[in-house]
Write a protein that holds these residues in place. Structure first.
Motif, PDB file in Angstrom:
ATOM      1  N   ILE A 230     -12.747   0.678  -1.687  1.00  0.00           N
ATOM      2  CA  ILE A 230     -12.397   1.538  -2.783  1.00  0.00           C
ATOM      3  C   ILE A 230     -13.373   1.838  -3.625  1.00  0.00           C
ATOM      4  CG2 ILE A 230     -10.958   1.592  -5.107  1.00  0.00           C
ATOM      5  CD1 ILE A 230      -8.794   0.543  -3.511  1.00  0.00           C
ATOM      6  N   LYS A 231     -14.367   0.860  -3.945  1.00  0.00           N
ATOM      7  CA  LYS A 231     -15.530   0.913  -4.905  1.00  0.00           C
ATOM      8  C   LYS A 231     -16.494   1.668  -4.296  1.00  0.00           C
ATOM      9  CE  LYS A 231     -19.039  -1.932  -7.017  1.00  0.00           C
ATOM     10  NZ  LYS A 231     -20.006  -0.860  -6.551  1.00  0.00           N
ATOM     11  N   LYS A 232     -16.615   1.911  -2.977  1.00  0.00           N
ATOM     12  CA  LYS A 232     -17.762   2.631  -2.337  1.00  0.00           C
ATOM     13  C   LYS A 232     -17.064   4.082  -2.498  1.00  0.00           C
ATOM     14  CE  LYS A 232     -20.309   3.168   1.943  1.00  0.00           C
ATOM     15  NZ  LYS A 232     -20.885   2.423   3.347  1.00  0.00           N
ATOM     16  N   MET A 233     -16.099   4.446  -2.150  1.00  0.00           N
ATOM     17  CA  MET A 233     -15.346   5.690  -2.395  1.00  0.00           C
ATOM     18  C   MET A 233     -15.560   6.228  -3.619  1.00  0.00           C
ATOM     19  SD  MET A 233     -14.322   8.421  -1.152  1.00  0.00           S
ATOM     20  CE  MET A 233     -14.094   7.877   0.708  1.00  0.00           C
ATOM     21  N   LEU A 234     -15.392   5.419  -4.731  1.00  0.00           N
ATOM     22  CA  LEU A 234     -15.702   5.765  -6.121  1.00  0.00           C
ATOM     23  C   LEU A 234     -16.973   5.925  -6.438  1.00  0.00           C
ATOM     24  CD1 LEU A 234     -13.091   3.148  -7.992  1.00  0.00           C
ATOM     25  CD2 LEU A 234     -12.875   5.492  -7.423  1.00  0.00           C
ATOM     26  N   ASP A 235     -17.939   5.295  -5.729  1.00  0.00           N
ATOM     27  CA  ASP A 235     -19.483   5.534  -5.955  1.00  0.00           C
ATOM     28  C   ASP A 235     -19.838   6.883  -5.419  1.00  0.00           C
ATOM     29  OD1 ASP A 235     -19.996   3.235  -7.349  1.00  0.00           O
ATOM     30  OD2 ASP A 235     -20.522   2.023  -5.418  1.00  0.00           O
ATOM     31  N   LEU A 263      -6.051   7.274  -5.368  1.00  0.00           N
ATOM     32  CA  LEU A 263      -6.508   6.696  -4.275  1.00  0.00           C
ATOM     33  C   LEU A 263      -5.699   5.537  -3.990  1.00  0.00           C
ATOM     34  CD1 LEU A 263      -8.370   6.706  -1.774  1.00  0.00           C
ATOM     35  CD2 LEU A 263      -9.939   5.510  -3.058  1.00  0.00           C
ATOM     36  N   ILE A 264      -5.681   4.512  -5.024  1.00  0.00           N
ATOM     37  CA  ILE A 264      -4.940   3.479  -4.912  1.00  0.00           C
ATOM     38  C   ILE A 264      -3.303   3.567  -4.163  1.00  0.00           C
ATOM     39  CG2 ILE A 264      -3.846   1.511  -5.923  1.00  0.00           C
ATOM     40  CD1 ILE A 264      -6.560   1.336  -7.741  1.00  0.00           C
ATOM     41  N   ALA A 265      -2.968   4.603  -4.896  1.00  0.00           N
ATOM     42  CA  ALA A 265      -1.371   4.945  -4.632  1.00  0.00           C
ATOM     43  C   ALA A 265      -1.374   5.326  -3.273  1.00  0.00           C
ATOM     44  CB  ALA A 265      -1.132   6.229  -5.431  1.00  0.00           C
ATOM     45  N   ILE A 266      -2.277   6.043  -2.589  1.00  0.00           N
ATOM     46  CA  ILE A 266      -2.387   6.665  -1.245  1.00  0.00           C
ATOM     47  C   ILE A 266      -2.500   5.536  -0.333  1.00  0.00           C
ATOM     48  CG2 ILE A 266      -3.622   7.787   0.358  1.00  0.00           C
ATOM     49  CD1 ILE A 266      -4.326   9.952  -1.557  1.00  0.00           C
ATOM     50  N   LEU A 267      -3.394   4.453  -0.654  1.00  0.00           N
ATOM     51  CA  LEU A 267      -3.408   3.265   0.026  1.00  0.00           C
ATOM     52  C   LEU A 267      -2.320   2.319   0.035  1.00  0.00           C
ATOM     53  CD1 LEU A 267      -7.190   2.608  -0.777  1.00  0.00           C
ATOM     54  CD2 LEU A 267      -6.394   3.640   1.375  1.00  0.00           C
ATOM     55  N   ARG A 268      -1.915   2.376  -1.147  1.00  0.00           N
ATOM     56  CA  ARG A 268      -0.777   1.167  -1.140  1.00  0.00           C
ATOM     57  C   ARG A 268       0.392   1.619  -0.346  1.00  0.00           C
ATOM     58  NH1 ARG A 268      -1.144  -0.565  -7.582  1.00  0.00           N
ATOM     59  NH2 ARG A 268      -2.669  -2.615  -7.029  1.00  0.00           N
ATOM     60  N   GLU A 269       0.844   3.079  -0.442  1.00  0.00           N
ATOM     61  CA  GLU A 269       1.851   3.842   0.172  1.00  0.00           C
ATOM     62  C   GLU A 269       1.792   3.502   1.864  1.00  0.00           C
ATOM     63  OE1 GLU A 269       2.964   8.306   1.014  1.00  0.00           O
ATOM     64  OE2 GLU A 269       3.356   7.478  -1.221  1.00  0.00           O
ATOM     65  N   ALA A 270       0.504   3.211   2.271  1.00  0.00           N
ATOM     66  CA  ALA A 270       0.215   2.913   3.490  1.00  0.00           C
ATOM     67  C   ALA A 270       0.145   1.538   4.021  1.00  0.00           C
ATOM     68  CB  ALA A 270      -1.146   3.494   4.127  1.00  0.00           C
ATOM     69  N   GLY A 271       0.674   0.614   2.851  1.00  0.00           N
ATOM     70  CA  GLY A 271       0.667  -0.737   3.143  1.00  0.00           C
ATOM     71  C   GLY A 271      -0.534  -1.588   2.735  1.00  0.00           C
ATOM     72  N   LEU A 272      -1.711  -1.139   2.336  1.00  0.00           N
ATOM     73  CA  LEU A 272      -2.901  -1.660   1.875  1.00  0.00           C
ATOM     74  C   LEU A 272      -2.800  -1.996   0.372  1.00  0.00           C
ATOM     75  CD1 LEU A 272      -3.710   0.096   4.469  1.00  0.00           C
ATOM     76  CD2 LEU A 272      -5.923   0.201   3.560  1.00  0.00           C
ATOM     77  N   GLU A 273      -3.921  -2.812   0.075  1.00  0.00           N
ATOM     78  CA  GLU A 273      -3.903  -3.424  -1.177  1.00  0.00           C
ATOM     79  C   GLU A 273      -4.713  -2.566  -1.987  1.00  0.00           C
ATOM     80  OE1 GLU A 273      -5.671  -7.184  -1.285  1.00  0.00           O
ATOM     81  OE2 GLU A 273      -4.162  -8.148  -0.011  1.00  0.00           O
TER      82      GLU A 273
END
Length: 300
Positions: A230-235, A263-273
């Motif tokens: 997530i940090k790298k994508m934000l960069d 982005l966090i919402a999309i990842l969490r919906e897919a079961g990621l932290e």
């Protein structure tokens, strides 16, 4: 060529500030995917279709070369190569990176390309075309390219998100894509005008469609998977010029924070932290718009 609706970049001082300084060079070096070897093949295919003897000049001009990543990939296929950019910081990195006696780098602020007329077999841009003063640049390409020479504008974008195990998370090109939605929302919140947003969102297809030159063609080149956090994508998102040259005193209205939440919402919906170091895979798609200068049709 008609470019109705596309921006004319007439002030390089703005773009220069966007790409100057060791901090932004460091960000670019850490987040940009490597250009695949297939870009060499795409350019070679276009040149090899030529029957003009003029192509034997074998001189390549790489415009907006930045830190030399594309220049390095293409250099071995030409007798002489010149990479130009408006960022001194980027060029310092390029000179260290590309240790090839055939390659030179030059700091250029002017819209006029620093080469002689009818001297160049190929002009390339690696995701830099949209920063240029379009009408002037195309006229300059028409001036310096030999008959049968080629203008090749390469572009890439993060298209598909998957988990480390290959489970699909989001597809930028899908209809009603949430990934594209938060990308578009980020650009709107940064105040980008509609034309620039369209160029970014369609990965140059908007530019390609505006071209009237009949020699143009669009080429899908390659896909590459790159591990991201997530940090790298934000960069990656914060490196976009429309964000860097603005300030957002209210954190709740900062486009990057809004993008982060999406982005966090999309990842969490897919079961990621949703932590900063959450890992996933980004599939980058590389494409090119290629235009040939012929006896009947110039580039400008």
């Amino acid at each position: 060529m008609a470019f109705d609706g596309l921006p004319d970049r007439k002030n390089n001082s703005v773009a220069q500030k966007d790409f100057e300084g060791e901090d932004i060079v460091g960000v670019y070096e850490s987040i940009q995917p490597e250009w695949p070897d297939e870009v060499r093949q795409a350019l070679a295919d276009s040149l090899n279709k030529n029957e003009s003897r003029e192509v034997r000049h074998h001189f390549l001009l790489d415009v907006g070369c930045g830190s030399g990543n594309l220049t390095k990939v293409l250099a071995n296929d030409f007798d002489r190569v010149l990479g130009i950019d408006i960022s001194e910081s980027m060029l310092k990195v390029a000179e260290k990176k590309v240790s090839n006696p055939k390659v030179k780098f030059q700091l250029v602020y002017d819209d006029k390309l620093p080469v002689e007329s009818s001297s160049t077999v190929a002009v390339t841009c690696g995701i830099s075309f949209h920063y240029l003063n379009t009408p002037v640049f195309l006229a300059e390409c028409d001036r310096i390219l030999v008959e049968g020479g080629v203008l090749a504008c390469f572009v890439f974008g993060p298209n598909i998100l998957t988990s480390l195990h290959g489970t699909p998370i989001a597809n930028y090109s899908a209809e009603s894509s949430r990934w594209q939605h938060i990308y578009r929302e980020f650009q709107i919140n940064c105040g980008m005008d509609e034309v620039v947003r369209e160029i970014h969102l369609t990965r140059y297809e908007a530019i390609f469609n505006a071209l009237t030159n009949p020699t143009k063609h669009w080429r899908h080149i390659a896909k590459r998977d790159v591990k991201y956090t997530i940090k790298k994508m934000l960069d990656y998102m914060s490196s976009i010029a429309g964000y860097r040259n603005k300030t957002f005193p209210d954190p709740t209205k900062d486009p990057l924070n809004i993008f982060r939440e999406g982005l966090i919402a999309i990842l969490r919906e897919a079961g990621l932290e949703g932590s900063e170091d959450t890992e996933f895979v980004v599939t980058f798609e590389f494409s090119a718009m290629i235009i040939k200068k012929t006896n009947k049709f110039g580039i400008a």
